[in-house]
Design an enzyme around this catalytic site. Sequence first.
Site, short mmCIF file in Angstrom:
data_model
loop_
_atom_site.label_atom_id
_atom_site.label_comp_id
_atom_site.label_asym_id
_atom_site.label_seq_id
_atom_site.Cartn_x
_atom_site.Cartn_y
_atom_site.Cartn_z
N ALA A 246 10.96 60.48 22.95
CA ALA A 246 12.30 59.94 22.66
C ALA A 246 12.76 60.43 21.30
O ALA A 246 11.95 60.62 20.39
CB ALA A 246 12.26 58.42 22.65
N ASP A 247 14.04 60.63 21.19
CA ASP A 247 14.64 60.94 19.89
C ASP A 247 15.28 59.72 19.26
O ASP A 247 15.35 59.59 18.04
CB ASP A 247 15.66 62.07 20.03
CG ASP A 247 14.92 63.36 20.26
OD1 ASP A 247 14.57 63.64 21.42
OD2 ASP A 247 14.61 64.06 19.28
N ARG A 248 15.76 58.82 20.13
CA ARG A 248 16.30 57.55 19.64
C ARG A 248 16.35 56.58 20.82
O ARG A 248 16.85 56.92 21.88
CB ARG A 248 17.70 57.75 19.07
CG ARG A 248 18.22 56.57 18.29
CD ARG A 248 19.62 56.78 17.78
NE ARG A 248 19.77 57.84 16.80
CZ ARG A 248 20.36 57.71 15.62
NH1 ARG A 248 20.84 56.54 15.25
NH2 ARG A 248 20.50 58.73 14.79
N ALA A 256 17.63 58.27 24.22
CA ALA A 256 18.05 59.66 24.06
C ALA A 256 16.80 60.53 24.00
O ALA A 256 15.90 60.26 23.21
CB ALA A 256 18.85 59.83 22.78
#
Length: 352
Positions: A246-248, A256
Site C-alpha cells: 500500500a502507498d496510503r 491506494a
Amino acid sequence: MLQAIKFNSENGTLEVIDQLLLPHLMKYIKINSVEDGWNVINKMQVRGAPCIAIVGALSLAVEIWKENVTDKKLFLSEIEGKLNYLISARPTAVNIKKESQTLLELGTELCNDNNCTPQEMKQKFIDRIVSMLEKDIADNKAIGKFGSESILAKCQALKSVNLLTHCNTGSLATAGYGTALGVVRAMQEAGRLNTIFLTETRPYNQGSRLTAFEMVHEKFNATLICDSSVAYLFQKKHIQAVVVGADRVALNGDTANKIGTYQIACLAKHHGVDFYVCAPLSSIDPTITSGDQIVIEERPEREMTYLNGSRIAAPGISVWNPAFDITPANLITGIITEKGVYEPKDLQSCFE
Ligand code: MRU
C-alpha cells in the site's frame, strides 16, 4: 537479502541501488544531499512507500551530518523546509509525510527543552532517522508472521499455498524483508509456499524487473504472469490469497496501491480469493476517512510509450498514466500490519 539502502552510521554516507537499471545492472548511487534524495525519489530510482520515506529522511540526515547547529529555532525551520521539499517528490505514498510530522514534533519538543543544546538536537534528529532502518525491518518481519499465520489458518488442509502479488514490495521497496513479499518470505520460511505468482506490473514493470529479480535471487518458486492473465490465473490455478502493499490506506480501509491493484481485487472477489493489503502503520493515514481524499500521482506518458528508450506505442496517441489506483475497502479481506491483521472496518483500532 538484497540491500536497497546502504547507510554508514560511522561517517553519515548513503548509497541506494539505482532501480532503473535493474535487473541488468546493480549499481549504487551516492546521495549527498536533500536535492539528491528528491531526485532519486522523483525519478523512481528508489521507489516503494517505505523506501521513499527512509531514503528521503536519510538524505536529510546526510545533509545535516556535518552542519554546526547554533540556533535551534533556525535549525527547525530549515528542517521543515527540507522535509516539505522531500514530500513534494511524489504525492501518493503517505509514509514520508508521516515521518516528517514525527520529526517536526520531535524538533518542537527539543526546541522547548532548555537542557538540549543545538548540536544535541541535531544528533537526536539523526538518531531518529537512522532508527527507521531497523524499525522497518522489524515491522516487516511482524507483518510477515501475522500474514502467513492468518493465511495458513484458513488453509490448514493444504500442504502448501499459491499466492499472487502485484508490483514490488520486497527488500527493494523497504529497508529489507518486505511487506507483501515479507508475507511470502515468511510462508517460504515455514515451508508452506508452493508458488508465488507475480504480475509484470505495467507500465514500469516493478514485477518483471524487481520482484522477479528478488525471487530469482532468493530461489523462490515464482512464476511471472502478464497483468492481463490474472482472471485466467484465478480460473486455472488454485490461488489461496492475493498479497499486495500500500502507498496510503484511509481510515475506512480504502487503499491506494500500484495501478492495477483494484482490478485484481475485483477479480479476487469474483473468484472467492482472499485479498490482503500488507502495510506498516506508517502507510495508514489517520487524517483521511476515505480513498476519495487520496491524491493519485500521474506519471509522464513516456513511461508508458517507451521501453528501454524505444517507442512501443503508436506516435500521436494520447496517454493517461496514473501510477496508483484505489481499492475500495469492501474488496479487502484484511489489512496486515505489524500489530496484527485488521478487517477494514476495525482499522481505526490499530492506533489505540
Ligand atoms: O510507484 P512505486 O513503485 O513506488 O509503487 C510501489 C507500490 O505501489 C508498492 O506496492 C507500495 O509502495 C508498497 S511497497 C512496500
